[in-house]
Motif scaffolding. Structure first.
Motif, PDB file in Angstrom:
ATOM      1  N   LEU A   1       2.603  -6.429   5.517  1.00  0.00           N
ATOM      2  CA  LEU A   1       2.670  -4.969   5.436  1.00  0.00           C
ATOM      3  C   LEU A   1       4.100  -4.461   5.548  1.00  0.00           C
ATOM      4  N   SER A   2       4.873  -5.028   6.449  1.00  0.00           N
ATOM      5  CA  SER A   2       6.230  -4.519   6.666  1.00  0.00           C
ATOM      6  C   SER A   2       7.172  -4.854   5.514  1.00  0.00           C
ATOM      7  N   GLU A   3       6.899  -5.942   4.801  1.00  0.00           N
ATOM      8  CA  GLU A   3       7.778  -6.341   3.700  1.00  0.00           C
ATOM      9  C   GLU A   3       7.405  -5.689   2.372  1.00  0.00           C
ATOM     10  N   ALA A   4       6.273  -5.006   2.324  1.00  0.00           N
ATOM     11  CA  ALA A   4       5.862  -4.332   1.085  1.00  0.00           C
ATOM     12  C   ALA A   4       6.677  -3.056   0.889  1.00  0.00           C
ATOM     13  N   PRO A   5       6.868  -2.621  -0.354  1.00  0.00           N
ATOM     14  CA  PRO A   5       7.513  -1.321  -0.589  1.00  0.00           C
ATOM     15  C   PRO A   5       6.738  -0.225   0.143  1.00  0.00           C
ATOM     16  N   GLN A   6       7.438   0.607   0.881  1.00  0.00           N
ATOM     17  CA  GLN A   6       6.787   1.604   1.734  1.00  0.00           C
ATOM     18  C   GLN A   6       6.582   2.923   1.000  1.00  0.00           C
TER      19      GLN A   6
ATOM     20  N   GLN B   1      -1.424   3.532   9.669  1.00  0.00           N
ATOM     21  CA  GLN B   1      -0.200   3.996   9.018  1.00  0.00           C
ATOM     22  C   GLN B   1       0.491   2.855   8.266  1.00  0.00           C
ATOM     23  N   ALA B   2       0.573   1.690   8.891  1.00  0.00           N
ATOM     24  CA  ALA B   2       1.221   0.546   8.248  1.00  0.00           C
ATOM     25  C   ALA B   2       0.455   0.093   7.009  1.00  0.00           C
ATOM     26  N   ALA B   3      -0.877   0.062   7.091  1.00  0.00           N
ATOM     27  CA  ALA B   3      -1.684  -0.392   5.960  1.00  0.00           C
ATOM     28  C   ALA B   3      -1.587   0.564   4.783  1.00  0.00           C
ATOM     29  N   VAL B   4      -1.580   1.859   5.070  1.00  0.00           N
ATOM     30  CA  VAL B   4      -1.510   2.854   4.000  1.00  0.00           C
ATOM     31  C   VAL B   4      -0.126   2.883   3.377  1.00  0.00           C
ATOM     32  N   ARG B   5       0.896   2.849   4.194  1.00  0.00           N
ATOM     33  CA  ARG B   5       2.257   2.873   3.656  1.00  0.00           C
ATOM     34  C   ARG B   5       2.556   1.651   2.795  1.00  0.00           C
TER      35      ARG B   5
ATOM     36  N   GLY C   1       3.943 -10.558  -3.813  1.00  0.00           N
ATOM     37  CA  GLY C   1       5.203  -9.874  -3.990  1.00  0.00           C
ATOM     38  C   GLY C   1       5.121  -8.621  -4.830  1.00  0.00           C
ATOM     39  N   GLY C   2       3.900  -8.102  -5.015  1.00  0.00           N
ATOM     40  CA  GLY C   2       3.738  -6.881  -5.779  1.00  0.00           C
ATOM     41  C   GLY C   2       4.073  -7.021  -7.240  1.00  0.00           C
ATOM     42  N   ARG C   3       3.918  -8.254  -7.777  1.00  0.00           N
ATOM     43  CA  ARG C   3       4.283  -8.465  -9.165  1.00  0.00           C
ATOM     44  C   ARG C   3       3.232  -7.959 -10.144  1.00  0.00           C
TER      45      ARG C   3
END
Length: 204
Positions: free
Chosen positions: A131-136, A154-158, A194-196
């Motif tokens: 979660l923290s490494e994903a684009p916020q 909040q972390a999951a949604v962001r 990695g959100g690819r």
């Protein structure tokens, strides 16, 4: 053995290793309080005795006093580092984090129906790096500020692992259906990748 050590201590009261070894005997006999007292006496005489610090840490961890246990472990590792000791420290850190979690989180495995808040909490606790490494994203939520799982929601949604509803509510207490859960899993897999790619749409 206990009486033999006490006799030896009476003859040589400044020998730290005798107190440490007596502490080991007391712990094996099922007397953790006595073991802790003797180990602390050993440390008072010889603060460089890593084994005594380790014993103190082990007894404190068994009691559930994780902050004090970790402090003792840190001293023991500094004096006598080893892979086995590092593993003990890692295990106690994990137990300390688990013990500090809210009761609502600890109750999740026993629930017959999980909620959106439960799922967000599981993501936040079990997959914090994902979660923290994903684009916020900047997302407005109007109904979760006082919820016990707010920080994880909040972390999951962001991170994009979960979404808010069109009216800007998260509805943390709403039950999660299989299709909802499948969608969350797909989103998390995308984040792990990695959100690819865009999260696939999963139908119930």
């Amino acid at each position: 053995a206990r009486e033999a050590y006490r006799a030896a201590i009476a003859a040589s009261p400044d020998s730290a290793f005798l107190y440490r070894d007596l502490a080991i005997v007391e712990r094996r006999a099922g007397h953790p309080d006595a073991a802790l007292d003797e180990a602390r006496r050993a440390v008072a005489i010889d603060g460089e005795d890593g084994r005594a610090h380790t014993l103190i840490a082990q007894v404190l961890a068994e009691r559930g006093d994780y902050p004090a246990a970790l402090a003792a472990y840190e001293r023991a590792v500094a004096l006598d580092p080893s892979p086995a000791l590092e593993r003990e420290v890692a295990e106690v850190r994990t137990r300390a984090r688990e013990a500090a979690l809210p009761d609502q989180f600890k109750a999740i495995p026993d629930r017959s129906q999980v909620t959106r808040g439960d799922v967000a909490a599981l993501l936040g606790v079990r997959l914090p790096a994902v979660l923290s490494e994903a684009p916020q994203r900047q997302v407005v939520m109007t109904d979760v500020r006082s919820h016990w799982a707010f920080q994880w929601i909040q972390a999951a949604v962001r991170a994009g692992a979960m979404d808010v509803f069109p009216n800007y509510t998260f509805q943390a207490d709403a039950a999660v259906r299989r299709g909802d859960l499948a969608d969350v899993v797909a989103r998390v897999l995308t984040l792990v990748d990695g959100g690819r790619s865009d999260p696939p749409s999963v139908q119930a």
